[in-house]
Design a protein around this motif. Structure first.
Motif, short mmCIF file in Angstrom:
data_model
loop_
_atom_site.label_atom_id
_atom_site.label_comp_id
_atom_site.label_asym_id
_atom_site.label_seq_id
_atom_site.Cartn_x
_atom_site.Cartn_y
_atom_site.Cartn_z
N SER A 239 41.28 50.51 36.48
CA SER A 239 42.06 50.48 37.53
C SER A 239 42.38 49.00 37.82
N MET A 240 43.44 49.09 38.80
CA MET A 240 43.86 47.70 38.91
C MET A 240 43.11 46.84 39.59
N PRO A 241 42.92 45.31 39.01
CA PRO A 241 42.00 44.31 39.57
C PRO A 241 42.85 43.79 40.93
N SER A 242 42.07 43.37 41.76
CA SER A 242 42.71 42.78 43.01
C SER A 242 43.51 41.54 42.63
N ASP A 243 44.27 41.35 43.55
CA ASP A 243 44.88 40.04 43.81
C ASP A 243 45.70 39.58 42.60
N THR A 244 46.63 40.60 42.19
CA THR A 244 47.26 40.33 41.04
C THR A 244 48.81 40.40 41.85
N HIS A 245 49.73 39.89 41.19
CA HIS A 245 51.20 40.02 41.70
C HIS A 245 52.05 41.28 41.33
N LEU A 246 51.22 42.24 40.44
CA LEU A 246 51.82 43.14 39.85
C LEU A 246 51.69 44.54 41.04
N VAL A 247 52.80 45.10 41.33
CA VAL A 247 52.73 46.42 42.07
C VAL A 247 52.64 47.61 41.40
N GLY A 248 51.84 48.65 41.75
CA GLY A 248 51.82 49.97 41.06
C GLY A 248 50.71 50.14 40.20
N GLY A 249 49.90 51.26 40.61
CA GLY A 249 48.64 51.53 40.04
C GLY A 249 48.94 51.76 38.53
N TYR A 250 50.14 52.38 38.25
CA TYR A 250 50.56 52.54 36.69
C TYR A 250 50.37 51.44 35.91
N ASN A 251 50.24 50.21 36.33
CA ASN A 251 49.99 48.85 35.72
C ASN A 251 48.46 48.85 35.13
N ALA A 252 47.70 49.59 35.61
CA ALA A 252 46.17 49.68 35.28
C ALA A 252 46.14 49.43 33.70
N LEU A 273 41.25 37.84 33.25
CA LEU A 273 41.70 38.40 34.62
C LEU A 273 42.09 37.18 35.16
N ALA A 274 42.01 35.83 35.27
CA ALA A 274 42.48 34.79 35.80
C ALA A 274 43.88 34.53 35.26
N ALA A 275 44.27 34.80 33.97
CA ALA A 275 45.52 34.73 33.57
C ALA A 275 46.62 35.75 34.20
N ILE A 276 45.79 36.86 34.09
CA ILE A 276 46.74 38.08 34.78
C ILE A 276 46.82 37.98 36.02
N ARG A 277 45.97 37.34 36.88
CA ARG A 277 46.05 37.08 38.29
C ARG A 277 47.18 35.94 38.58
N ALA A 278 47.37 35.26 37.63
CA ALA A 278 48.27 34.07 37.87
C ALA A 278 49.56 34.43 37.17
N TYR A 279 49.75 35.66 36.48
CA TYR A 279 51.29 36.01 36.10
C TYR A 279 51.99 36.68 37.26
#
Length: 416
Positions: A239-252, A273-279
């Motif tokens: 599932s999509m983690p919280s607080d990312t800059h990505l939109v869309g559940g399909y990015n999970a 996860l920290a790197a993904i949230r910063a992307y």
């Protein structure tokens, strides 16, 4: 050809197909296309400091000063410049002998590549495909941009015809592979969905033959069928983690793939996860924009039936922007290209989805929609849509902007 004279004892190479980017020590590859001919700029490249030139035009070679001819590789046949570029890239890849992860798939390969790069870069000096350089010219240029200082690389590979991935893996020679998914795209070139599967599986075939292994989404039955007995590191869609800059559940599944790759190469899940949230996504992929009048989800780099359906479903279920779910929704959708005989069916399927959802506003771009039962405004091109929006402005909407790159839907953003 033995390329040792060009690559031995070099820390890096500067290879370019653009004569304007030639600098001292460059290798210039004179490619010939429908609207350009690099063979016309060989002398200019040498004047700018090129060390070596790959060319294919014998007549233009004969016109060059003698001082340049001894620094030219040329087989004198049309199209051979690309082959020389690929041969040089393969030689450089073998010279460096660093681990390479090859990534392909119908949807999500660029985002997955970017996320894997963000994760692995926390631990390694990594080089990865820049932008969308994932074809028969882009992959060699990617390999030739790797330096001896890099510890590993990620190479994205695209395909639109059978055999495309086989050609690319035989250049890049990856040690690891990841197929994000398989879906309905480039059906005109592949002939069928089964053709898509066979072509993408060419990555698995290479890994199996060369004792490599893949990272695989265990929830995708097509990938399991394609992988067979290939050595595999598995992950779930998640599932999509919280607080990312990505939109869309399909990015999970793209996120889960990056975490899996990172874990295998020694990056903790917390660091991943920290790197993904910063992307921060760019290039009109999974971007959320707030304009003066609307909230816009921009996913306008490519579109095929699989990705279009996923985007509409995520948008409809408010998986993208829950806090805006009470705003009326508008869909601005471009036509899907290269579907051949499946084009009418797949565009009608998208129209049917919109009709079922009783969408608040729908604007369609592309003649492909005119053969459907769509009761919505249909525009021949993006310029016509822009003109319409200047008099029929949208305001107070949450908007999904989705289409193939050829639609150029990003031109609409200033009018939203």
């Amino acid at each position: 050809m033995d390329w040792n004279f060009l690559i031995k004892n070099k820390e890096s190479l500067h290879v370019t197909t653009d004569s304007r980017k030639v600098t001292s020590g460059s290798i210039f590859v004179a490619l010939k296309g429908e609207h350009f001919d690099g063979n016309d700029f060989v002398e200019q490249a040498f004047r700018q400091g090129a060390e070596w030139v790959l060319m294919e035009d014998k007549e233009k070679y004969n016109l060059l000063p003698a001082e340049y001819k001894e620094r030219i590789s040329l087989p004198f046949r049309e199209g051979a410049g690309v082959g020389l570029l690929q041969d040089l890239a393969r030689a450089w890849r073998r010279e460096l002998a660093l681990p390479i992860l090859g990534i392909t798939g119908t949807n999500g390969k660029t985002t997955t590549k970017e996320l894997c790069a963000a994760v692995l870069s926390t631990k390694y000096n990594l080089y990865y495909t820049q932008g969308n350089l994932n074809n028969q010219i882009g992959v060699p240029l990617t390999l030739l941009s790797i330096t001896r200082a890099h510890e590993m690389a990620i190479v994205e590979m695209g395909a639109s015809h059978p055999g495309d991935i086989k050609e690319l893996v035989e250049i890049a020679e990856p040690n690891y592979g990841l197929i994000t998914n398989v879906g309905k795209a480039h059906l005109q070139g592949f002939g069928s969905f089964e053709g898509v599967m066979r072509t993408k599986a060419e990555l698995y075939d290479f890994l199996r033959a060369h004792n490599g292994f893949c990272f695989r989404n265990i929830d995708n039955p097509y990938l399991a069928q394609m992988a067979g007995d290939l050595k595999t590191v598995e992950y779930h869609t998640g599932s999509m983690p919280s607080d990312t800059h990505l939109v869309g559940g399909y990015n999970a599944e793209n996120v889960s793939a990056a975490i899996c790759v990172g874990r295998y190469f020694g990056v903790s899940e917390e660091a991943a996860l920290a790197a993904i949230r910063a992307y921060i996504p760019s290039n009109n992929r999974s971007q959320l924009m707030q304009t003066g009048r609307n909230t816009v989800v921009v996913d306008a780099y490519n579109a095929n039936p699989t990705s279009m359906t996923a985007a509409i479903n995520a948008f409809d279920k408010s998986q993208i922007i829950n806090h805006k779910s009470q705003m009326p929704k508008a869909y601005i959708l471009g036509a899907m290209r290269e579907l051949g005989e499946y084009s009418h069916l797949e565009h009608q399927n998208i129209v049917n989805m919109l009709l079922e959802r009783k969408a608040d506003r729908v604007l369609l771009v592309g003649e492909e929609y005119k053969a459907t039962t769509a009761p919505y405004p249909i525009f021949n091109n993006v310029e016509d849509l822009c003109a319409y929006l200047q008099t029929e402005a949208l305001s107070g909407y949450t908007i999904l902007l989705k289409g193939s790159r050829s639609n150029q839907l990003e031109k609409v953003i200033p009018f939203l």
